[in-house]
Design a protein around this motif. Structure first.
Motif, PDB file in Angstrom:
ATOM      1  N   LEU A  17     -21.691  29.704  27.420  1.00 40.14           N
ATOM      2  CA  LEU A  17     -21.363  30.152  26.054  1.00 40.14           C
ATOM      3  C   LEU A  17     -22.454  29.729  25.066  1.00 40.14           C
ATOM      4  CD1 LEU A  17     -17.495  29.567  25.820  1.00 40.14           C
ATOM      5  CD2 LEU A  17     -18.739  31.705  26.181  1.00 40.14           C
ATOM      6  N   LEU A  18     -22.998  28.519  25.257  1.00 41.28           N
ATOM      7  CA  LEU A  18     -24.075  28.053  24.377  1.00 41.28           C
ATOM      8  C   LEU A  18     -25.322  28.921  24.540  1.00 41.28           C
ATOM      9  CD1 LEU A  18     -23.795  24.149  24.679  1.00 41.28           C
ATOM     10  CD2 LEU A  18     -23.581  25.505  22.577  1.00 41.28           C
ATOM     11  N   LYS A  19     -25.662  29.190  25.804  1.00 40.74           N
ATOM     12  CA  LYS A  19     -26.829  30.025  26.096  1.00 40.74           C
ATOM     13  C   LYS A  19     -26.700  31.398  25.452  1.00 40.74           C
ATOM     14  CE  LYS A  19     -29.838  28.141  29.156  1.00 40.74           C
ATOM     15  NZ  LYS A  19     -29.230  27.442  30.305  1.00 40.74           N
ATOM     16  N   LEU A  20     -25.489  31.948  25.544  1.00 40.02           N
ATOM     17  CA  LEU A  20     -25.261  33.283  24.997  1.00 40.02           C
ATOM     18  C   LEU A  20     -25.180  33.266  23.474  1.00 40.02           C
ATOM     19  CD1 LEU A  20     -22.616  34.700  27.516  1.00 40.02           C
ATOM     20  CD2 LEU A  20     -25.054  35.256  27.373  1.00 40.02           C
ATOM     21  N   GLY A  21     -25.099  32.065  22.905  1.00 35.59           N
ATOM     22  CA  GLY A  21     -25.008  31.952  21.461  1.00 35.59           C
ATOM     23  C   GLY A  21     -23.631  32.286  20.909  1.00 35.59           C
ATOM     24  N   VAL A  22     -22.641  32.325  21.787  1.00 41.61           N
ATOM     25  CA  VAL A  22     -21.275  32.604  21.316  1.00 41.61           C
ATOM     26  C   VAL A  22     -20.753  31.431  20.485  1.00 41.61           C
ATOM     27  CG1 VAL A  22     -18.921  33.151  22.032  1.00 41.61           C
ATOM     28  CG2 VAL A  22     -20.865  34.025  23.348  1.00 41.61           C
ATOM     29  N   ILE A  23     -21.130  30.221  20.927  1.00 40.73           N
ATOM     30  CA  ILE A  23     -20.706  29.028  20.203  1.00 40.73           C
ATOM     31  C   ILE A  23     -21.938  28.197  19.849  1.00 40.73           C
ATOM     32  CG2 ILE A  23     -18.369  28.845  21.133  1.00 40.73           C
ATOM     33  CD1 ILE A  23     -19.535  26.944  23.271  1.00 40.73           C
ATOM     34  N   GLY A  24     -21.835  27.394  18.795  1.00 40.04           N
ATOM     35  CA  GLY A  24     -22.950  26.561  18.377  1.00 40.04           C
ATOM     36  C   GLY A  24     -22.890  25.170  18.980  1.00 40.04           C
ATOM     37  N   ALA A  25     -21.673  24.701  19.224  1.00 37.52           N
ATOM     38  CA  ALA A  25     -21.481  23.386  19.808  1.00 37.52           C
ATOM     39  C   ALA A  25     -20.459  23.523  20.937  1.00 37.52           C
ATOM     40  CB  ALA A  25     -20.954  22.422  18.738  1.00 37.52           C
ATOM     41  N   PRO A  26     -20.523  22.620  21.937  1.00 36.66           N
ATOM     42  CA  PRO A  26     -19.592  22.731  23.067  1.00 36.66           C
ATOM     43  C   PRO A  26     -18.132  22.719  22.607  1.00 36.66           C
ATOM     44  CG  PRO A  26     -21.275  21.083  23.504  1.00 36.66           C
ATOM     45  CD  PRO A  26     -21.443  21.501  22.071  1.00 36.66           C
ATOM     46  N   LEU A  27     -17.323  23.546  23.246  1.00 38.22           N
ATOM     47  CA  LEU A  27     -15.892  23.551  22.954  1.00 38.22           C
ATOM     48  C   LEU A  27     -15.250  22.346  23.622  1.00 38.22           C
ATOM     49  CD1 LEU A  27     -14.931  27.257  23.696  1.00 38.22           C
ATOM     50  CD2 LEU A  27     -15.095  26.171  21.451  1.00 38.22           C
ATOM     51  N   THR A  36      -8.718  20.337  41.163  1.00 42.60           N
ATOM     52  CA  THR A  36      -8.666  19.889  39.772  1.00 42.60           C
ATOM     53  C   THR A  36     -10.040  19.399  39.312  1.00 42.60           C
ATOM     54  OG1 THR A  36      -6.375  19.231  40.127  1.00 42.60           O
ATOM     55  CG2 THR A  36      -7.445  18.382  38.169  1.00 42.60           C
ATOM     56  N   ILE A  37     -10.703  18.657  40.201  1.00 44.61           N
ATOM     57  CA  ILE A  37     -12.055  18.184  39.872  1.00 44.61           C
ATOM     58  C   ILE A  37     -12.978  19.389  39.681  1.00 44.61           C
ATOM     59  CG2 ILE A  37     -14.043  16.896  40.756  1.00 44.61           C
ATOM     60  CD1 ILE A  37     -12.051  15.062  42.220  1.00 44.61           C
ATOM     61  N   ALA A  38     -12.790  20.406  40.518  1.00 42.40           N
ATOM     62  CA  ALA A  38     -13.632  21.604  40.438  1.00 42.40           C
ATOM     63  C   ALA A  38     -13.456  22.308  39.097  1.00 42.40           C
ATOM     64  CB  ALA A  38     -13.315  22.545  41.593  1.00 42.40           C
ATOM     65  N   ILE A  39     -12.221  22.444  38.635  1.00 42.91           N
ATOM     66  CA  ILE A  39     -12.001  23.129  37.357  1.00 42.91           C
ATOM     67  C   ILE A  39     -12.517  22.246  36.219  1.00 42.91           C
ATOM     68  CG2 ILE A  39      -9.655  22.383  36.681  1.00 42.91           C
ATOM     69  CD1 ILE A  39     -10.622  26.023  36.813  1.00 42.91           C
ATOM     70  N   ASN A  40     -12.447  20.937  36.428  1.00 39.26           N
ATOM     71  CA  ASN A  40     -13.010  19.999  35.463  1.00 39.26           C
ATOM     72  C   ASN A  40     -14.512  20.244  35.299  1.00 39.26           C
ATOM     73  OD1 ASN A  40     -12.825  17.440  33.891  1.00 39.26           O
ATOM     74  ND2 ASN A  40     -14.210  16.720  35.479  1.00 39.26           N
ATOM     75  N   GLU A  41     -15.193  20.539  36.416  1.00 37.97           N
ATOM     76  CA  GLU A  41     -16.622  20.832  36.373  1.00 37.97           C
ATOM     77  C   GLU A  41     -16.920  22.043  35.492  1.00 37.97           C
ATOM     78  OE1 GLU A  41     -19.250  19.483  37.253  1.00 37.97           O
ATOM     79  OE2 GLU A  41     -18.790  17.996  38.794  1.00 37.97           O
ATOM     80  N   ILE A  42     -15.981  22.968  35.439  1.00 39.38           N
ATOM     81  CA  ILE A  42     -16.195  24.195  34.664  1.00 39.38           C
ATOM     82  C   ILE A  42     -15.961  23.956  33.182  1.00 39.38           C
ATOM     83  CG2 ILE A  42     -15.368  26.565  34.294  1.00 39.38           C
ATOM     84  CD1 ILE A  42     -16.869  26.343  36.878  1.00 39.38           C
ATOM     85  N   ILE A  43     -14.858  23.254  32.857  1.00 39.80           N
ATOM     86  CA  ILE A  43     -14.438  23.242  31.441  1.00 39.80           C
ATOM     87  C   ILE A  43     -14.893  22.007  30.661  1.00 39.80           C
ATOM     88  CG2 ILE A  43     -12.446  24.744  31.820  1.00 39.80           C
ATOM     89  CD1 ILE A  43     -10.669  22.293  31.788  1.00 39.80           C
ATOM     90  N   ARG A  44     -15.484  21.008  31.346  1.00 40.99           N
ATOM     91  CA  ARG A  44     -15.916  19.823  30.593  1.00 40.99           C
ATOM     92  C   ARG A  44     -17.029  20.209  29.602  1.00 40.99           C
ATOM     93  NH1 ARG A  44     -20.525  17.388  33.379  1.00 40.99           N
ATOM     94  NH2 ARG A  44     -20.977  18.688  35.183  1.00 40.99           N
ATOM     95  N   ASN A  45     -17.301  19.304  28.665  1.00 45.72           N
ATOM     96  CA  ASN A  45     -18.206  19.650  27.563  1.00 45.72           C
ATOM     97  C   ASN A  45     -19.583  20.088  28.042  1.00 45.72           C
ATOM     98  OD1 ASN A  45     -16.026  18.855  26.163  1.00 45.72           O
ATOM     99  ND2 ASN A  45     -17.085  17.411  24.805  1.00 45.72           N
ATOM    100  N   GLU A  46     -20.092  19.429  29.129  1.00 43.42           N
ATOM    101  CA  GLU A  46     -21.400  19.817  29.660  1.00 43.42           C
ATOM    102  C   GLU A  46     -21.216  20.805  30.811  1.00 43.42           C
ATOM    103  OE1 GLU A  46     -20.286  16.635  30.330  1.00 43.42           O
ATOM    104  OE2 GLU A  46     -20.788  15.686  28.421  1.00 43.42           O
TER     105      GLU A  46
END
Lengths: 349, 299, 271
Positions: free
Chosen positions: B150-160, B133-143
């Protein structure tokens, strides 16, 4: 004969593996299976007969060569697009479906309407005499019943060719005999081309219109059961179909010589060393005949006796006689006659 | 029954007795106490007191209006129940859709390499659920990795904002319970006779028809087992919704905890626990029924 | 083209999805392990490779105490669970006509069927009363609770081993004048050992990993590593938790690998 259901195999070959481990399961096989006939692929295990059957079904693609159904090239067609169905050795009945659902499977996949499908299923179940089992789960059936369902299932989509992969091998002797007759009847009634794979020569002889004897990935001989039995093309066929004696001889002036003894031949043969083949039951006992042998053993077979004897040059020979004759003793000398019409001259070893 | 069998039974029972005693103390017995507690009155500070009442059970479903004292549906509770069931069903569906190709892939590898792939599924299976659970948290948290990419790719302008939503809980549960779906399906596919597939193709089925009409029905017991192994722990999930759902997106497990912590309402917590147990029992019963039905059809 | 074999087991897209699943399965774990080596203070930016967080976790007395407590509980609970599971398996597996066999099976597998959160609150309630009644505050509650839910995991490989064992071996021992006790000591137990070791290892891992039941049963100051980590997660991610996670992960992988090797060898021994 029916043109559309004729199968033509041209130079088909199949290799498995790569490099040093390559296995030639089939080597340049060419044969024609006439439409509406009962054709048997006969041979020992590993001879390539099942590989050939799987090429016909579409489970394997040949490494080389072509397969034609009528005048359509089906070599590259996957199995679900060939009008050819298979009765599997293990039957491969769908365990989660009833008898009727199994039989109707192919029709359903073809998108045939329910009513038409049901009618056809009933008809097929009647054909194999399994009407009373339509709603049974297949796991509750005996081996013989499963066999009938597998047949009905493969016949239901009205294939142009039906492939049977050693379908009787799992059945006991009595049931096997019944099913042999049954299969022959079904083939006659439906008029579909049957391609039957077996290693049982007796089964092949009793059921087939034509037989292809296979060994080491090659077809050794194709012919009617009578032709193959009476005139085997080579030593393999003579040895595999029934029993044969193989005697080393020298051919000269239209006769074969065994030591000093001369046997005149019915058909011309190339001069030089050769092998003479003759079946044990064709050899006659003839007191005082020029060819003589010493009895080494006798075996009682019920309806016949088998006499093992040694010719003067040391070659072992077996002959079969009716059980009614007086049995010779071991060590006794007997005279033999090899009837000219029963003698086959084959290539030397 | 023979005297010998009677003696054997006494031996069997006395050998099993210590384990049964441990389970009685450490699991079965306390469950019965929970049932009793659900019919008691909340204690003044914590715990319970008499009298016996069905008040806690009423509270599970109903709420009394503080002004006019009328009874209405406990909407907050219903939301939590609905979220629990919805997320559990979705978890089972997602893990099935991802797990079937995975199990199929493993089962169709050459035998010498199959063990390795299976081992790769087994490691996450045995890895601490909290760590995963902590591991998946590492993936989906704001940072986290996902937002950074997604930010690098320019898909989104601000963190989801994925963390602390139902989606986060769903992603987390699908992630942690996926091996539970794969393993029983693998076992079923491994037993599957591939000649049935040849038979299906021979009878004019295309690949999808063969999958739908032959593979799925035959491996159904494995699919059912996987679904129940995912659905049941999802329904009672506590760690994953707590870490990924935050305080607001509670599932029933977190809501039960709340009653024993801040809520100070042990009877309500006990009633909710019993309710969860009943729900799981129902799911298991349906599972056994459906499986039994399949067994009959197979003979 | 003609060389290609018709593969009946090929289903379009399945391999792609499967490979993607394996990547998705390991990517988060790999990320977590990577972040545990992050030298920077920020949780967002990579600040170079460093063992800093391991050092900090190691220097943290609370973490050390929690780790020790985790191991003590897991060792005691798995030893207790394995012993009792072995006795139960020996008693039940061979006696096929045992009266009430199904009841024993149900009882032993019961912890697998009840949601952990339900067992957790049940134990909270029960042990609260026991605490009040006896005044005992030690680790015994946690050990008893862990041992109980470890029983089915220990039981599984032991009973499987016993099922696969030739029952005539015990008969042979009896024929050679062994008492039932001697037959068990000198025949059954040595043959059962791989199953017992496997069971103990599974029980150990299961106990070491437990969060929910520990969270509810522990008294103040009885944190195990997982409950310590859970508490830390309230404050969001921390590289220290990642470092502890990575170490726990290593323990699990090592134990699992050992388990598989033992299993493989004993299976080979059977053939």
């Amino acid at each position: 004969m029916d043109e559309a259901t004729r199968v033509y195999v041209k130079d088909a070959s199949k290799r498995f593996g790569h490099g040093a481990t390559v296995v030639h399961a089939l080597a340049d096989v060419t044969l024609t299976i006439e439409g509406g006939s009962f054709f048997t692929l006969l041979g020992p295990s590993g001879c390539g007969k099942t590989t050939l059957l799987r090429l016909l079904a579409g489970f394997e693609t040949p490494t080389g060569g072509r397969i034609l159904l009528g005048d359509q090239d089906v070599t590259a067609l996957p199995p679900n697009r060939r009008p050819i169905n298979t009765v599997f050795q293990s039957y491969a009945l769908f365990p989660h479906l009833s008898v009727a659902q199994n039989v109707g499977f192919g029709l359903k996949m073809q998108g045939i309407a329910r009513a038409k499908r049901d009618a056809r299923v009933d008809q097929m179940l009647a054909l194999v005499r399994m009407q009373d089992f339509a709603e049974r789960p297949v796991a509750q059936l005996s081996g013989g019943q499963q066999q009938r369902v597998a047949l009905a299932r493969a016949l239901a989509p009205e294939p142009r060719v039906l492939l049977l992969d050693e379908p009787l091998s799992a059945l006991d002797l009595k049931l096997r005999k019944e099913m042999q007759i049954e299969l022959k009847r079904l083939q006659r009634e439906t008029g579909i081309t049957f391609v039957f794979v077996t290693h049982d020569q007796e089964e092949a002889l009793t059921m087939s219109d034509r037989i292809a004897v296979m060994s080491a990935g090659r077809v050794q001989q194709i012919g009617t059961p009578r032709e193959i039995y009476a005139h085997p093309a080579n030593r393999f066929v003579a040895g595999f179909i029934g029993e044969s004696n193989f005697l080393p001889v020298t051919v000269a002036d239209g006769a074969a010589r065994i030591g000093d003894h001369r046997i005149s031949l019915a058909a011309p043969a190339d001069p030089g060393p050769a092998t003479l083949a003759i079946r044990p039951e064709d050899i006659m006992l003839e007191p005082g005949a020029a060819l003589s042998a010493e009895v080494t053993d006798t075996v009682y077979l019920g309806n016949a006796v088998q006499i093992m004897a040694r010719l003067e040059d040391g070659t072992q020979i077996a002959l079969r006689q009716p059980a009614t004759i007086d049995l010779p003793e071991s060590g006794q000398r007997i005279g033999l006659r090899l009837p000219v019409e029963a003698v086959q001259i084959l290539e030397a070893e | 029954m023979s005297a010998g069998q009677g003696q054997a039974n006494r031996t069997s029972w006395s050998l099993a007795a210590p384990a049964l005693a441990l389970l009685l103390i450490g699991s079965i017995g306390p469950l019965l106490i929970v049932l009793v507690y659900s019919f008691m009155t909340p204690g003044d500070y914590s715990g319970v007191q008499r009298p016996f009442t069905t008040q806690a059970w009423e509270q599970v479903f109903l709420t009394r209006d503080i002004f006019d004292d009328t009874l209405g549906w406990a909407d907050a509770h219903m939301t939590i129940f609905w979220r629990s069931v919805k997320l559990s069903v979705l978890t089972a569906v997602i893990t099935f859709l991802l797990g079937l190709p995975t199990a199929w892939f493993i089962a169709t590898r050459p035998p010498d390499r199959r063990a390795l792939w299976l081992f790769l599924i087994t490691i996450p299976f045995w890895t601490n659920l909290l760590i995963r659970t902590i591991a998946i948290n590492e993936i989906i948290r704001n940072e986290g990795l996902l937002n950074q990419v997604l930010l690098k790719l320019g898909v989104i302008g601000a963190p989801l904002q994925i963390l602390y939503t139902d989606t986060a809980v769903l992603i987390g549960m699908a992630y942690v319970y996926l091996p539970m779906m794969v393993l029983p399906m693998y076992a079923a596919i491994d037993r599957f006779d591939t000649r049935l597939l040849e038979a299906a193709y021979d009878l004019f089925a295309n690949r999808w028809q063969a999958l739908w009409h032959v593979v799925l029905p035959v491996i159904r017991p494995g699919i059912l087992a996987g679904s129940i192994l995912v659905f049941v722990p999802s329904l009672g999930a506590y760690v994953t919704p707590r870490v990924l759902g935050g305080g607001k997106n509670m599932m029933i497990g977190n809501f039960i905890e709340l009653q024993f912590g801040q809520g100070q309402n042990w009877p309500l917590g006990a009633a909710l626990a019993v309710l969860l147990l009943i729900a799981v029992g129902l799911a298991l019963t349906v599972y056994v029924r459906v499986l039994g039905g399949a067994g009959r059809a197979d003979g | 083209m003609a060389e290609r074999r018709f593969d009946p087991t090929r289903l379009p897209g399945f391999a792609t999805v499967a490979v993607a699943v394996f990547v998705l399965l390991y990517l988060p774990i790999a990320t977590l392990v990577a972040y545990s080596f992050n030298g920077g203070d920020s949780v967002a930016v990579w600040g170079g490779f460093s063992l800093d967080w391991y050092g900090r976790a190691w220097a943290n007395e609370t973490v050390k105490a929690a780790a020790l407590r985790s191991v003590v509980i897991a060792a005691c609970a798995s030893a207790l669970a394995t012993t009792l599971a072995t006795l139960a398996a020996v008693g039940v597996v061979r006696n096929r006509r045992m009266k009430g066999r199904a009841v024993v099976y149900m009882a032993i597998n019961q912890p697998l069927m009840v949601p952990e959160i339900v067992t957790a609150v049940a134990l909270l309630i029960f042990f609260a009363s026991v605490r009040q009644f006896t005044g005992y505050q030690g680790l015994g509650y946690l050990i008893a609770a862990h041992a109980a839910f470890c029983v089915p995991f220990a039981y599984l490989p032991i009973s499987a081993r016993l099922e696969g064992m030739d029952a005539t071996l015990e008969a042979a021992a009896a024929d050679l004048y062994a008492t039932p006790r001697q037959a068990f000591r000198h025949v059954t137990l040595p043959l059962l050992t791989p199953g017992i070791i496997a069971g103990a290892m599974l029980a150990f891992v299961i106990s070491l990993d437990d969060v929910v039941i520990t969270e509810f049963v522990k008294s103040a100051g009885q944190d195990t590593l997982p409950t310590y980590m859970l508490a830390q997660m309230r404050r969001g991610v921390s590289p220290e938790v990642n470092a502890i996670s990575t170490m726990l992960l290593m323990v699990t992988v090592v134990l699992l690998t050992a388990f598989f090797i033992i299993n493989k060898q004993t299976n080979r021994g059977k053939q």
